[in-house]
Enzyme design. Structure first.
Site, PDB file in Angstrom:
ATOM      1  N   HIS A  61      -0.458  42.458  12.007  1.00 53.01           N
ATOM      2  CA  HIS A  61      -1.517  41.845  11.274  1.00 53.01           C
ATOM      3  C   HIS A  61      -1.634  40.282  12.821  1.00 53.01           C
ATOM      4  O   HIS A  61      -1.301  40.074  12.445  1.00 53.01           O
ATOM      5  CB  HIS A  61      -1.154  41.557  10.188  1.00 53.01           C
ATOM      6  N   GLY A  64      -7.720  46.575  14.587  1.00 58.88           N
ATOM      7  CA  GLY A  64      -6.328  47.737  13.062  1.00 58.88           C
ATOM      8  C   GLY A  64      -8.204  47.757  12.042  1.00 58.88           C
ATOM      9  O   GLY A  64      -8.770  48.636  11.932  1.00 58.88           O
ATOM     10  N   ASP A 109      -5.699  51.682  12.917  1.00 57.79           N
ATOM     11  CA  ASP A 109      -4.420  52.194  12.569  1.00 57.79           C
ATOM     12  C   ASP A 109      -5.156  53.216  12.000  1.00 57.79           C
ATOM     13  O   ASP A 109      -4.463  54.388  12.125  1.00 57.79           O
ATOM     14  CB  ASP A 109      -4.593  51.122  10.672  1.00 57.79           C
ATOM     15  N   ASP A 152       1.001  41.388   7.217  1.00 58.66           N
ATOM     16  CA  ASP A 152       0.814  39.961   6.294  1.00 58.66           C
ATOM     17  C   ASP A 152       0.842  40.538   5.328  1.00 58.66           C
ATOM     18  O   ASP A 152      -0.359  41.069   4.596  1.00 58.66           O
ATOM     19  CB  ASP A 152      -0.585  39.600   6.977  1.00 58.66           C
ATOM     20  N   HIS A 158      -9.498  46.222   5.481  1.00 55.14           N
ATOM     21  CA  HIS A 158      -9.157  47.203   5.890  1.00 55.14           C
ATOM     22  C   HIS A 158      -8.034  47.883   5.153  1.00 55.14           C
ATOM     23  O   HIS A 158      -6.890  48.943   5.895  1.00 55.14           O
ATOM     24  CB  HIS A 158      -9.288  47.658   7.223  1.00 55.14           C
ATOM     25  N   ASP A 170      -7.470  51.580   5.263  1.00 57.48           N
ATOM     26  CA  ASP A 170      -6.456  52.341   6.209  1.00 57.48           C
ATOM     27  C   ASP A 170      -4.961  52.148   7.019  1.00 57.48           C
ATOM     28  O   ASP A 170      -4.127  52.797   7.067  1.00 57.48           O
ATOM     29  CB  ASP A 170      -7.160  51.883   7.649  1.00 57.48           C
ATOM     30  N   ARG A 202       1.151  55.636   4.002  1.00 59.37           N
ATOM     31  CA  ARG A 202       1.516  57.209   3.412  1.00 59.37           C
ATOM     32  C   ARG A 202       1.914  57.959   4.265  1.00 59.37           C
ATOM     33  O   ARG A 202       2.485  59.419   4.498  1.00 59.37           O
ATOM     34  CB  ARG A 202       0.286  57.396   2.770  1.00 59.37           C
TER      35      ARG A 202
END
Length: 157
Positions: free
Chosen positions: A12, A64, A69, A89, A96, A99, A105
């Site tokens: 980030h 991103g 992402d 961050d 987002h 995402d 995950r």
């Protein structure tokens, strides 16, 4: 590390300087592998490597917030990523967030090691398991847990 890995690098905005510093510190190792980065992060790492004369294969996806992402998460699902370093961050909201959570995950579901801070990134990048041809990570098991069974019986189930 003898095996050529595909390593995802994501950071980030407030963590980009940290990522560039980490990547530069680990450039001798990283330059032996294929790096897949979100757009801005990849551009900054490429610039830092070029300034130091470090030759590395760096592929930049979208930024991103523009889907980078998600692109990397898709690569995780296709088993194209061996290791992910994602400096998040945690002090500021991200537009987002869905995402970000999807990438985290998918790494968990598909058993891809993911480091979210420099210490864990250093531990993962230097692991001797990358060189152990006999080591095969176990596939995660998602089975219904029966609280009525003892621990020993649950392990057999």
């Amino acid at each position: 590390m003898n095996k050529k890995l595909t390593i995802a690098l994501v950071a980030h905005d407030q963590r980009k300087a940290d990522m560039v510093e980490w990547a530069t510190f680990n450039a001798a190792t990283l330059s032996k592998h294929k790096l897949v980065c979100t757009g801005t992060t990849g551009g900054l790492i490429k610039k830092a490597f070029d300034e130091k004369g470090i030759n590395a294969e760096i592929i930049c996806m979208n930024s991103g917030p523009l889907g980078g992402d998600a692109e990397i998460a898709a690569m995780v699902v296709r088993h194209e990523i061996n290791l992910a370093i994602f400096l998040i961050d945690d002090l500021n909201p991200q537009p987002h967030e869905a995402d970000i959570q999807m990438l985290l995950r998918q790494c968990r579901i598909h058993n891809v090691p993911i480091a979210c801070n420099r210490y864990s990134a250093d531990l993962m990048i230097t692991s001797t398991l990358w060189d152990n041809n006999d080591y095969v990570p176990t596939v995660p098991q998602y089975v219904k847990f029966n609280r009525e069974l003892s621990v020993a019986d649950a392990a057999k189930a």
